[in-house]
Design an enzyme around this catalytic site. Structure first.
Site, PDB file in Angstrom:
ATOM      1  CE  LYS A  19      -1.020  26.229  -7.607  1.00 12.57           C
ATOM      2  NZ  LYS A  19      -0.004  27.152  -7.063  1.00 12.57           N
TER       3      LYS A  19
ATOM      4  CG  ASP B 284     -11.204  12.956  -3.162  1.00 11.07           C
ATOM      5  OD1 ASP B 284     -10.042  13.030  -3.632  1.00 11.07           O
ATOM      6  OD2 ASP B 284     -11.529  13.513  -2.088  1.00 11.07           O
TER       7      ASP B 284
ATOM      8  CD  GLU C 291      -2.979   1.197   2.211  1.00 11.90           C
ATOM      9  OE1 GLU C 291      -3.328   2.267   2.738  1.00 11.90           O
ATOM     10  OE2 GLU C 291      -3.492   0.095   2.473  1.00 11.90           O
TER      11      GLU C 291
ATOM     12  CB  THR D 182     -11.040   6.278   5.270  1.00  6.22           C
ATOM     13  OG1 THR D 182     -10.912   7.149   4.133  1.00  6.22           O
ATOM     14  CG2 THR D 182     -10.427   4.925   4.946  1.00  6.22           C
TER      15      THR D 182
ATOM     16  CG  ASP E 147      10.145   8.894  -2.817  1.00  5.10           C
ATOM     17  OD1 ASP E 147       9.136   8.340  -3.296  1.00  5.10           O
ATOM     18  OD2 ASP E 147      10.817   9.734  -3.439  1.00  5.10           O
TER      19      ASP E 147
ATOM     20  CG  ASP F  72      -0.045  15.539  -3.137  1.00  9.73           C
ATOM     21  OD1 ASP F  72      -0.727  16.275  -3.886  1.00  9.73           O
ATOM     22  OD2 ASP F  72       0.689  15.978  -2.237  1.00  9.73           O
TER      23      ASP F  72
ATOM     24  CG  PHE G 111      -9.048  11.421   3.007  1.00  8.14           C
ATOM     25  CD1 PHE G 111      -8.391  12.636   3.137  1.00  8.14           C
ATOM     26  CD2 PHE G 111      -9.220  10.904   1.727  1.00  8.14           C
ATOM     27  CE1 PHE G 111      -7.918  13.323   2.031  1.00  8.14           C
ATOM     28  CE2 PHE G 111      -8.748  11.578   0.609  1.00  8.14           C
ATOM     29  CZ  PHE G 111      -8.098  12.793   0.769  1.00  8.14           C
ATOM     30  CD  GLU G 112     -14.279   6.453   0.049  1.00 11.36           C
ATOM     31  OE1 GLU G 112     -15.162   6.068  -0.729  1.00 11.36           O
ATOM     32  OE2 GLU G 112     -13.411   5.700   0.536  1.00 11.36           O
TER      33      GLU G 112
END
Length: 229
Positions: free
Chosen positions: A141, A173, A62, A208, A114, A137, A210-211
Site C-alpha cells: 500500500k 519480485d 543478510e 529458493t 529489528d 517485506d 519462496f522465489e
C-alpha cells in the site's frame, strides 16, 4: 566537542506476525541458539567480529534471512567469509539453525530482532564486505511505502558500513518496489551500479522455494547489485 550520533527515525520495516512454534522449532532453539545466536541489544556498543566468529575474515550481513534456505546454502558455498543473518521470526531462525547444523557451518551467527538498531549502533563503519536484502517485506500500500527498508536514509547507513568495493545486493519480485530500489540506490552518491539497470541473478544466489512460488504466480524477479565507491 565530539560529534553527536545522528538521530534516526525508527519505523518498523517488517510486519511482525507471530506464528506458533512447532516442537522442532523449540528443540532447535534450545539446542542450537548457544552455538549460532547473537545476544545484542541497543546501547551495548559495536560488535567485535573477530570475537563473535573466532577469526578475522570478511563479513556478510543478510537482512531478513527468512527460513534460511539461501543463507545456509550461500554460507556453505562461501566458507572463507562469515555471515551474520538477521531475522525476527523464531520459526525461520530455527529452520536456519537446523540447516546450518546439517551443513556443519561454523561461519554463521544469527541476530533475532529489528535490523535497523543493529545497523545504527551495532556495526563499525567499513566493517562489512557485503549486505544482502533478499525479498524484503514489500509494504504494497502506498501509504506504507515509508516502511520499506530500501529507502534513502537506510541505504546511506548501509553504504557507510560497507568497505570500499563492498556490495549491496537486493532482490525482489515486486515490480514497483524494484523500481523504487533502483531509484534510491542510484541516488546514493556513495554507491555505483554494477549493471546497466537491473542485474542478472548471480549464480551464487540460489533460487529458493519462496522465489519459485513468485515465478509460478507470474512475477518477475529483479536483482540489484551496487558497489561502495
Amino acid at each position: 566537542m565530539p560529534d553527536e550520533e545522528p538521530q534516526h527515525r525508527h519505523i518498523l520495516t517488517f510486519n511482525f506476525r507471530q506464528g506458533r512454534n512447532k516442537p522442532r522449532h523449540d528443540e532447535a532453539f534450545a539446542r542450537l541458539w548457544p552455538r549460532y545466536g547473537l545476544e545484542w541489544s541497543p546501547g551495548e556498543g559495536r560488535l567485535d567480529f573477530a570475537r563473535l566468529f573466532g577469526r578475522t575474515a570478511p563479513v556478510v550481513l543478510e537482512i531478513g534471512s527468512g527460513n534460511g534456505e539461501a543463507a545456509a546454502a550461500m554460507g556453505d558455498a562461501d566458507r572463507d567469509r562469515d555471515l551474520l543473518a538477521v531475522e525476527v521470526y523464531p520459526q525461520g531462525i530455527a529452520d536456519l539453525m537446523d540447516r546450518a547444523e546439517e551443513r556443519g557451518l561454523d561461519n554463521l551467527r544469527i541476530y533475532q530482532g529489528d535490523a535497523l538498531p543493529l545497523l545504527w549502533e551495532g556495526l563499525e563503519a567499513g566493517s562489512l564486505d557485503e549486505i544482502r536484502v533478499y525479498f524484503p517485506d514489500p509494504w504494497p500500500k502506498k501509504r506504507h511505502h515509508k516502511r520499506r527498508i530500501i529507502q534513502a536514509e537506510h541505504v546511506k547507513t548501509m553504504a557507510a558500513l560497507l568497505r570500499p568495493g563492498g556490495i549491496l545486493h537486493c532482490a525482489t519480485d515486486i515490480a514497483d518496489y524494484a523500481e523504487q530500489m533502483l531509484d534510491v540506490l542510484t541516488a546514493e552518491p556513495a554507491m555505483e551500479n554494477t549493471a546497466d539497470g537491473f542485474a542478472p541473478r548471480p549464480d551464487r544466489r540460489p533460487v529458493t522455494k519462496f522465489e519459485r512460488r513468485g515465478v509460478a504466480a507470474g512475477r518477475d524477479i529483479f536483482d540489484l547489485e551496487f558497489r561502495r565507491r
